[in-house]
Design a protein around this motif. Structure first.
Motif, PDB file in Angstrom:
ATOM      1  N   LYS A   4      21.036  85.720 -57.137  1.00  0.00           N
ATOM      2  CA  LYS A   4      22.250  86.269 -57.443  1.00  0.00           C
ATOM      3  C   LYS A   4      23.269  85.409 -56.987  1.00  0.00           C
ATOM      4  CE  LYS A   4      20.771  91.119 -57.287  1.00  0.00           C
ATOM      5  NZ  LYS A   4      21.091  92.610 -56.512  1.00  0.00           N
ATOM      6  N   LEU A   5      24.403  84.911 -58.047  1.00  0.00           N
ATOM      7  CA  LEU A   5      25.552  84.336 -57.600  1.00  0.00           C
ATOM      8  C   LEU A   5      26.958  84.950 -58.110  1.00  0.00           C
ATOM      9  CD1 LEU A   5      25.602  80.621 -58.271  1.00  0.00           C
ATOM     10  CD2 LEU A   5      27.476  81.782 -59.402  1.00  0.00           C
ATOM     11  N   LEU A   6      27.674  84.808 -57.281  1.00  0.00           N
ATOM     12  CA  LEU A   6      29.400  85.391 -57.538  1.00  0.00           C
ATOM     13  C   LEU A   6      30.039  84.089 -57.955  1.00  0.00           C
ATOM     14  CD1 LEU A   6      31.351  87.356 -57.792  1.00  0.00           C
ATOM     15  CD2 LEU A   6      31.824  87.133 -55.276  1.00  0.00           C
ATOM     16  N   LEU A   7      30.483  84.152 -58.938  1.00  0.00           N
ATOM     17  CA  LEU A   7      31.318  83.134 -59.458  1.00  0.00           C
ATOM     18  C   LEU A   7      32.755  83.834 -59.397  1.00  0.00           C
ATOM     19  CD1 LEU A   7      32.034  80.445 -60.922  1.00  0.00           C
ATOM     20  CD2 LEU A   7      31.703  81.595 -63.314  1.00  0.00           C
ATOM     21  N   PHE A  39      21.098  81.788 -62.751  1.00  0.00           N
ATOM     22  CA  PHE A  39      21.241  82.644 -61.892  1.00  0.00           C
ATOM     23  C   PHE A  39      21.830  84.064 -62.477  1.00  0.00           C
ATOM     24  CE2 PHE A  39      22.451  78.681 -60.288  1.00  0.00           C
ATOM     25  CZ  PHE A  39      22.036  78.370 -59.216  1.00  0.00           C
ATOM     26  N   ASP A  40      21.599  85.042 -61.841  1.00  0.00           N
ATOM     27  CA  ASP A  40      22.296  86.399 -62.100  1.00  0.00           C
ATOM     28  C   ASP A  40      23.683  86.399 -61.974  1.00  0.00           C
ATOM     29  OD1 ASP A  40      22.837  89.042 -62.525  1.00  0.00           O
ATOM     30  OD2 ASP A  40      21.258  89.928 -61.054  1.00  0.00           O
ATOM     31  N   VAL A  41      24.535  86.032 -62.654  1.00  0.00           N
ATOM     32  CA  VAL A  41      25.766  85.759 -62.314  1.00  0.00           C
ATOM     33  C   VAL A  41      26.981  86.945 -62.425  1.00  0.00           C
ATOM     34  CG1 VAL A  41      28.048  84.321 -63.041  1.00  0.00           C
ATOM     35  CG2 VAL A  41      25.449  83.475 -63.279  1.00  0.00           C
ATOM     36  N   THR A  42      27.624  87.227 -61.428  1.00  0.00           N
ATOM     37  CA  THR A  42      28.597  88.362 -61.481  1.00  0.00           C
ATOM     38  C   THR A  42      30.136  87.318 -61.319  1.00  0.00           C
ATOM     39  OG1 THR A  42      27.591  89.913 -60.242  1.00  0.00           O
ATOM     40  CG2 THR A  42      29.903  90.178 -60.176  1.00  0.00           C
ATOM     41  N   VAL A  75      25.429  89.112 -52.862  1.00  0.00           N
ATOM     42  CA  VAL A  75      24.733  87.894 -53.476  1.00  0.00           C
ATOM     43  C   VAL A  75      24.213  86.961 -52.582  1.00  0.00           C
ATOM     44  CG1 VAL A  75      26.333  88.085 -55.639  1.00  0.00           C
ATOM     45  CG2 VAL A  75      26.971  86.804 -53.576  1.00  0.00           C
ATOM     46  N   ASP A  76      23.369  85.963 -53.265  1.00  0.00           N
ATOM     47  CA  ASP A  76      22.705  84.892 -52.353  1.00  0.00           C
ATOM     48  C   ASP A  76      23.582  83.562 -52.284  1.00  0.00           C
ATOM     49  OD1 ASP A  76      20.147  86.086 -52.241  1.00  0.00           O
ATOM     50  OD2 ASP A  76      20.195  85.831 -54.364  1.00  0.00           O
ATOM     51  N   TYR A  77      24.569  83.483 -53.303  1.00  0.00           N
ATOM     52  CA  TYR A  77      25.603  82.210 -53.271  1.00  0.00           C
ATOM     53  C   TYR A  77      26.870  82.885 -53.976  1.00  0.00           C
ATOM     54  CZ  TYR A  77      21.066  79.510 -53.374  1.00  0.00           C
ATOM     55  OH  TYR A  77      20.086  78.870 -52.886  1.00  0.00           O
ATOM     56  N   VAL A  78      27.923  82.355 -53.321  1.00  0.00           N
ATOM     57  CA  VAL A  78      29.273  82.449 -53.993  1.00  0.00           C
ATOM     58  C   VAL A  78      30.003  81.087 -54.548  1.00  0.00           C
ATOM     59  CG1 VAL A  78      31.549  83.032 -53.418  1.00  0.00           C
ATOM     60  CG2 VAL A  78      29.944  84.539 -52.499  1.00  0.00           C
ATOM     61  N   ALA A  79      30.036  80.883 -55.658  1.00  0.00           N
ATOM     62  CA  ALA A  79      30.609  79.647 -56.418  1.00  0.00           C
ATOM     63  C   ALA A  79      31.952  79.815 -56.496  1.00  0.00           C
ATOM     64  CB  ALA A  79      29.703  79.175 -57.576  1.00  0.00           C
ATOM     65  N   ILE A  80      32.877  78.908 -55.880  1.00  0.00           N
ATOM     66  CA  ILE A  80      34.344  78.997 -56.036  1.00  0.00           C
ATOM     67  C   ILE A  80      35.102  78.104 -56.830  1.00  0.00           C
ATOM     68  CG2 ILE A  80      36.548  79.120 -54.599  1.00  0.00           C
ATOM     69  CD1 ILE A  80      34.990  80.259 -52.204  1.00  0.00           C
ATOM     70  N   SER A  81      35.559  78.547 -57.806  1.00  0.00           N
ATOM     71  CA  SER A  81      36.112  77.464 -58.680  1.00  0.00           C
ATOM     72  C   SER A  81      37.478  77.066 -57.900  1.00  0.00           C
ATOM     73  CB  SER A  81      36.252  77.990 -60.180  1.00  0.00           C
ATOM     74  OG  SER A  81      37.066  77.222 -60.927  1.00  0.00           O
TER      75      SER A  81
END
Length: 442
Positions: A4-7, A39-42, A75-81
């Motif tokens: 799980k990844l949070l964008l 990924f399972d993206v939120t 989530v497992d990861y947070v990807a910050i833009s």
């Protein structure tokens, strides 16, 4: 099962009203469309959900509500833009809070600012576990993913329909090419080789968007549209042949476009932005805009006159107070404006837009600030303005472009300039349509 990844788009804490507000941010749609295969993206776009704060009180409320929203998702990861330097403080703030509350969550950051100033994210006890430089595909290097390749951003198919903030909007943004071979001194584009989406696939993408969304407006967000003449000509010809009725927006250079291009463009609903940047021959050289300012400015007049003849809405964008700007360069600007632009282009389909120079990381000026200081007396009041807790629009522009032999600073008289440009634009045609197209609000 996919991890799980949070964008996360963290918003801008101190940009005030700087820039356009776009609900379907093209870069976020493309990042989401790429990541969801792995990924399972939120997706959380804090600007969409909580607006853009402008006061201290609004910032406190923004942070409180945003953090509650972020922490509600496991989530497992947070990807910050961290798309630009304007996103730096918000990226850092939310990364620190997330890591403090959920220390096992891995935090990734990417964007223009991390690409140019990675040291802002790589330090002792940093909340950021990974810094991704360059294009979004590079995130897969972190995971040593088997499917990692060196594909280009424009090869990603944007999935507007499943993007969480799609709500039948009729304005969408796409990329048909990436990179820019020109080396303007103020620009942050890091990819110097231009590459375009194959024309057949580009037309298929636009046709797919037209069928699924029925857009009124497609904005092509390429750094420099149509650098390759054959690609450009083929794409425009196919768009004409397909008889696509929505409006298009693109940004390019006057020295790339010729009459045959404009004849094709006139058969489309289209608005063009030309990054001209200066009417001063001296400034064009300082900006590294062209090695032949005379031909460049002559081409500008010819292209704009042809646009007026063909009734093509087009803007010229100018920049003032760039390092090296002086009384001499401003006089050159005034002379060209009065002798050429006002006399030959007024009352047509042209509008002139302008902005002050902003000191952004990644540009040639940023990397050679000391050289500009020694040569022109250039000075930056806030060398790291993106770390300041004040108006970033003002702080990034708080520069002295030059000083004279007596040590007196020069600044372009913006009130005088603004009046001249407003008077010119009042005479331009199709005002209502232009305002909607300029605001991406059809």
């Amino acid at each position: 099962m996919k991890e799980k990844l949070l964008l996360l788009y963290p918003g801008e804490l101190y940009s005030m009203n700087w820039g356009r507000f776009i609900e379907l941010k093209p870069h976020m749609v493309y990042i989401y469309s790429f990541l969801k295969d792995f990924f399972d993206v939120t997706v959380i776009d804090l600007e969409n959900e909580f607006s853009r704060p402008k006061t201290d009180k609004e910032r406190i409320l923004f942070k409180k509500n945003a953090l509650k929203r972020i922490l509600s998702i496991d989530v497992d990861y947070v990807a910050i833009s961290c798309w630009s330097s304007l996103n730096y403080l918000s990226s850092k703030y939310f990364a620190e809070k997330i890591k403090g509350k959920k220390p096992s969550t891995k935090i990734i950051v990417g964007g223009y600012h991390p690409t140019f100033v990675s040291e802002d994210f790589e330090y002792k006890h940093s909340p950021f576990d990974y810094v991704v430089k360059g294009e979004i595909q590079n995130i897969l290097k972190i995971f040593r993913h088997k499917k990692y390749d060196k594909s280009e951003t424009q090869q990603i198919t944007p999935d507007f329909i499943s993007y969480p903030y799609f709500n039948s909007q009729k304005t969408v943004g796409i990329f048909l090419g990436t990179g820019c071979p020109f080396k303007c001194s103020f620009c942050m584009e890091y990819k110097r080789k231009w590459s375009g989406y194959p024309v057949v696939e580009a037309i298929e993408l636009i046709s797919k968007i037209e069928k699924e969304i029925s857009p009124k407006y497609i904005a092509i967000f390429d750094a420099c549209f149509g650098v390759d003449k054959n690609w450009r000509r083929e794409l425009l010809s196919e768009l004409v042949r397909k008889n696509i009725q929505c409006y298009f927006w693109l940004e390019t250079r006057v020295d790339l476009i010729d009459e045959e291009d404009l004849e094709l463009m006139s058969r489309l609903n289209l608005k063009i932005d030309f990054g001209v940047d200066s009417f001063s021959k001296t400034m064009l050289r300082i900006m590294n805009k062209t090695k032949d300012p005379d031909s460049y400015l002559k081409k500008l007049i010819n292209v704009s006159r042809k646009c007026n003849e063909l009734k093509i809405l087009h803007d010229i964008f100018l920049m003032f107070n760039h390092p090296g700007e002086s009384k001499k360069t401003y006089e050159e600007h005034r002379k060209f404006l009065e002798d050429q632009v006002l006399r030959k282009l007024k009352g047509g389909y042209l509008r002139i837009m302008y902005q002050r120079f902003s000191f952004f990381p990644g540009s040639y000026v940023f990397n050679h600030a000391a050289d500009f200081e020694n040569k022109y007396g250039f000075n930056i009041l806030y060398p790291q303005w993106w770390k300041e807790r004040e108006n970033h629009y003002i702080a990034s522009r708080s520069v002295t472009p030059s000083t004279d032999e007596r040590g007196d600073p020069f600044f372009v008289p913006l009130k005088e300039l603004s009046k001249e440009i407003k008077d010119f634009n009042k005479m331009s045609k199709e005002r209502d349509l232009w305002e909607k197209l300029h605001a991406f609000d059809l």
